[in-house]
Write a protein that holds these residues in place. Structure first.
Motif, short mmCIF file in Angstrom:
data_model
loop_
_atom_site.label_atom_id
_atom_site.label_comp_id
_atom_site.label_asym_id
_atom_site.label_seq_id
_atom_site.Cartn_x
_atom_site.Cartn_y
_atom_site.Cartn_z
N PRO A 349 0.71 -1.28 -0.05
CA PRO A 349 -0.09 -0.04 -0.02
C PRO A 349 0.91 1.22 0.02
O PRO A 349 0.44 2.39 -0.56
CB PRO A 349 -0.75 -0.17 1.32
CG PRO A 349 -0.22 -1.21 2.24
CD PRO A 349 0.58 -2.18 1.13
N SER A 350 2.11 1.12 0.56
CA SER A 350 2.77 2.39 0.53
C SER A 350 3.75 2.62 -0.36
O SER A 350 4.51 3.51 -0.75
CB SER A 350 3.50 2.69 1.96
OG SER A 350 4.08 1.48 2.46
N CYS A 351 4.28 1.53 -1.22
CA CYS A 351 5.47 1.71 -2.08
C CYS A 351 4.92 1.50 -3.43
O CYS A 351 5.38 1.53 -4.45
CB CYS A 351 6.41 0.80 -1.78
SG CYS A 351 7.33 1.15 -0.11
N MET A 525 8.63 5.54 -17.78
CA MET A 525 9.01 6.80 -17.34
C MET A 525 7.99 7.55 -16.42
O MET A 525 8.44 7.94 -15.45
CB MET A 525 9.49 7.77 -18.40
CG MET A 525 10.93 7.50 -19.07
SD MET A 525 12.17 7.36 -17.91
CE MET A 525 12.19 8.85 -17.02
N GLU A 526 6.63 7.18 -16.82
CA GLU A 526 5.55 7.79 -15.78
C GLU A 526 5.86 7.20 -14.61
O GLU A 526 5.58 7.73 -13.57
CB GLU A 526 4.34 7.66 -16.59
CG GLU A 526 3.99 8.70 -17.72
CD GLU A 526 2.92 8.16 -18.46
OE1 GLU A 526 1.88 7.38 -17.84
OE2 GLU A 526 2.54 8.80 -19.56
N THR A 527 5.85 5.88 -14.62
CA THR A 527 5.74 4.79 -13.44
C THR A 527 7.03 5.15 -12.35
O THR A 527 6.94 5.43 -11.31
CB THR A 527 5.89 3.38 -13.87
OG1 THR A 527 5.05 3.11 -14.67
CG2 THR A 527 5.86 2.46 -12.49
N ARG A 528 8.28 5.58 -13.15
CA ARG A 528 9.46 5.87 -12.52
C ARG A 528 9.38 7.25 -11.86
O ARG A 528 9.90 7.25 -10.69
CB ARG A 528 10.73 5.86 -13.37
CG ARG A 528 10.95 4.45 -14.22
CD ARG A 528 11.89 3.45 -13.34
NE ARG A 528 11.98 2.27 -13.82
CZ ARG A 528 13.06 1.97 -14.58
NH1 ARG A 528 14.13 2.52 -14.49
NH2 ARG A 528 13.15 0.67 -15.16
N GLN A 532 9.73 7.67 -8.10
CA GLN A 532 10.78 8.40 -7.75
C GLN A 532 12.04 7.35 -7.77
O GLN A 532 12.73 7.12 -6.80
CB GLN A 532 10.76 9.10 -6.42
CG GLN A 532 9.97 10.34 -6.62
CD GLN A 532 10.97 11.54 -7.43
OE1 GLN A 532 11.87 11.72 -7.21
NE2 GLN A 532 10.12 11.83 -8.49
N CYS A 533 12.09 6.44 -8.92
CA CYS A 533 13.22 5.47 -8.97
C CYS A 533 14.08 5.98 -10.27
O CYS A 533 13.73 6.79 -11.01
CB CYS A 533 12.54 4.16 -9.48
SG CYS A 533 11.92 3.22 -8.05
N PRO A 534 15.36 5.40 -10.34
CA PRO A 534 16.11 5.86 -11.30
C PRO A 534 15.52 5.48 -12.48
O PRO A 534 14.70 4.56 -12.71
CB PRO A 534 17.25 4.57 -11.04
CG PRO A 534 17.24 4.43 -9.83
CD PRO A 534 15.78 4.13 -9.26
N PRO A 535 15.80 6.23 -13.70
CA PRO A 535 16.85 7.19 -13.89
C PRO A 535 16.30 8.74 -13.35
O PRO A 535 17.06 9.57 -13.24
CB PRO A 535 17.28 7.25 -15.18
CG PRO A 535 15.89 7.05 -16.03
CD PRO A 535 15.36 6.05 -14.95
#
Length: 637
Positions: A349-351, A525-528, A532-535
């Motif tokens: 739920p939080s990540c 890229m929307e998901t990242r 807030q994941c790389p890149p």
């Protein structure tokens, strides 16, 4: 006379552990450090020749015999592949490039003339002939009096590939990879160091080859996970490559059919140009792709792995006397759990990432923050009781194939059938010669060989890697499916590919079926951005490893507190939330427990000095004796 001439096939005695490493250690008296060294050298489960073990540990042959007798070690003999002798490979004329290849070559070659550190992405669909372009670029570098390094993934280094380079550059080629013996590696090293070899081809460690005057460094299939070293020294070959190129004013070429998201992001930001090869060599068409929905089959009492659509395509392929490749998508011990009827998968739920199933506790856990949920055996969405936890192994599937197609010849390719040297090539050449109808395997079968006669490719379980908990899971799945699909249909027949999945409408699977990288990338890229994941943002993971679980957790918690207080004080400029401690994918490896902390922060010099300082402090603190800690940037969790 019976002096039959002995053929020059050399066999060599290979040894590996025959029990868990900690158990093996318990069998050894404290008085023999050499024997303990043998166990730690073999601890990762690999094989090593007796000669090398003696060389590395100073153990005596008698001691090794004794260890075999006691059942600590097991031995087997295998043929030695001699270091390839390139002087015997007949020379071939330089490749003739197609118009599209020539255009790409001209563009990349122009960068080589700038005499400044440059990079380029060569984005070419499977079978578009990237290798021909590589050969021409190397030829150009040699013409300028420079040298070249070519990196290929572990699995991509086949005799065929080597032969291609040897036919062009003869004795100027040197090979570096982990299967060479210490002596052979040293020979390669001398050949490169003296400048006799100016073309080095090898797996990730070849990025350190001591070539004189580097002109071009090529990383093929740059998205492959094999370029990251998980053992000490930890490095990513791509990062080392960037550094070397900058030092030598050389050119870095990243080649791929499915570039890693980081690499494509860099290109989009204008850091380096992209060159595209969009058509397959000799105009072969892309296969027709069927997405086969596996939901609800359990209700009809179908229990096997091979669904109805794949079954009928296999029957058709076998009747026509053609071949099929089946890919079983299995990733080590990370277990995905989900509902076979509606396709539900537990999410944190939080990540907002999928959770991994741990059978020991019967819970699904999040590897970022440590949250967990109880799995009851019932699906919370549809109430169904058909939860799948993992795909059966290759042996199981092989059995099922024998039952369904008794007359078909099946070749199985997985870690069990692959541990002897050269086994990989033997199997593949057997398949290429028509010695089997169906090639079944894991990871290995996705890598680039063109079989004339293969018209069907099947992905048995696309979801296994799609929902693995790791921000690269979708990327890896896209890449795998694209590669498998690319295996079907060469030259004259249009092939077919069947992708079996419990999530037939998932955008990653739809994009891979269409081989549409751009659509995949936009979405990813929307998901990242959201996660807030790389890149978009850097990820730093601190892992602690030790034999006493409580102590590992305790020292990690202290480390977390220390990090937080430093970020309140002198490092307030690089503040980042610290998640965890959470259990690693495989919590216990060889009797040691691993837990980690995850932080999202951009890696700059300040951030690295914070992390390095904290680790140094940790290692010097006697309270942490027995616990090791190490940092990873943007790792595969």
């Amino acid at each position: 006379s019976n002096t039959t001439q002995k053929s020059n096939d050399k066999t060599e005695k290979m040894l590996s552990l025959d029990m868990e490493a900690d158990e093996a250690m318990a069998h050894i008296s404290r008085r023999s450090p050499a024997r303990m060294d043998v166990v730690s050298v073999l601890a990762d489960g690999g094989w090593m020749s007796q000669k090398e073990l003696v060389y590395m540990t100073g153990v005596s042959d008698a001691a090794l015999r004794d260890m075999v007798k006691k059942g600590i070690l097991r031995e087997h003999y295998e043929e030695r592949l001699r270091t390839p002798d390139f002087s015997e490979v007949p020379k071939a004329a330089p490749p003739v490039l197609s118009a599209a290849q020539q255009q790409v070559f001209d563009g990349i070659a122009a960068l080589m003339d700038e005499n400044a550190p440059r990079a380029a992405l060569l984005f070419g669909v499977t079978g578009s002939g990237k290798t021909q372009v590589y050969l021409k670029l190397i030829e150009k570098a040699l013409g300028q009096g420079k040298s070249a390094i070519v990196l290929v993934p572990e699995i991509g280094l086949t005799p065929q590939v080597l032969r291609q380079f040897a036919a062009q550059f003869g004795d100027e080629v040197a090979v570096m990879h982990s299967a060479l013996s210490v002596g052979e590696r040293y020979d390669s090293f001398k050949k490169i160091k003296s400048g006799r070899a100016r073309v080095v081809i090898g797996t990730r460690s070849a990025v350190f080859a001591p070539v004189e005057n580097l002109g071009v460094l090529i990383i093929d299939e740059e998205q492959d996970g094999a370029y990251r070293s998980e053992q000490s020294p930890r490095y990513h070959a791509r990062d080392v490559a960037k550094y070397r190129v900058a030092q030598q004013n050389a050119l870095l070429v990243l080649g791929s059919a499915t570039p890693s998201v980081e690499t494509y992001y860099g290109a989009k930001q204008g850091k380096y140009p992209v060159f595209r090869l969009t058509e397959r060599f000799l105009g072969a068409g892309l296969p027709d792709v069927l997405i086969s929905d596996m939901r609800g089959l359990a209700r009809e009492g179908r229990t096997g792995v091979i669904g109805p659509q794949l079954e009928s395509e296999l029957i058709d392929t076998l009747e026509k006397g053609k071949q099929a490749i089946l890919f079983l998508n299995r990733r080590g011990n990370s277990r995905v759990i989900g509902c076979a009827l509606c396709g539900w998968v537990p999410e944190c739920p939080s990540c907002s990432t999928s959770m991994t199933y741990h059978s020991v506790s019967g819970r699904a856990m999040c590897h970022y923050c440590g949250a967990s949920v109880k799995i009851t055996g019932k699906c919370p969405v549809c109430g169904g009781e058909s939860l799948f936890t993992e795909t059966p192994g290759t042996q199981k599937v092989e059995q099922e194939l024998h039952e369904k197609f008794p007359s078909a010849r099946v070749l199985r390719m997985d870690a069990d059938t692959m541990h002897t040297k050269g086994a990989h090539e033997k199997l593949l050449s057997q398949f290429a010669k028509g010695g089997a109808d169906i090639l079944l395997g894991t990871q290995m079968v996705t890598k680039g060989l063109d079989f004339e006669n293969v018209t069907l490719a099947g992905v048995l379980d696309a979801d296994q890697s799609l929902y693995a908990q790791d921000y690269r899971a979708r990327e890896r799945t896209f890449s795998l499916i694209t590669q498998v699909v690319g295996r079907a249909g060469r030259r004259f027949d249009t092939g077919k590919a069947v992708i079996q999945t419990y999530s037939p409408a998932h955008p990653v699977i739809l994009a891979a079926a269409r081989q549409d990288y751009e659509a995949f990338y936009e979405r990813e890229m929307e998901t990242r951005q959201a996660l807030q994941c790389p890149p978009v943002c850097g990820l730093t993971v601190l892992t602690a490893v030790g034999e006493v679980e409580q102590q590992v957790l305790k020292s990690l918690l202290a480390l977390k507190t220390r990090l937080q207080s430093l970020m309140e004080g002198q490092y307030a400029d690089v503040k980042a939330p610290v998640l965890g401690p959470a259990a690693a994918q495989m919590v216990k490896v060889m009797g040691r427990y691993r837990y980690h902390l995850t932080m999202r922060a951009d890696s700059n010099a300040r951030w690295r000095s914070l992390i390095a300082g904290v680790i140094r402090e940790f290692m010097l603190d006697s309270k942490n004796r027995g616990v090791t800690v190490f940092a990873d940037e943007n790792p595969d969790l």
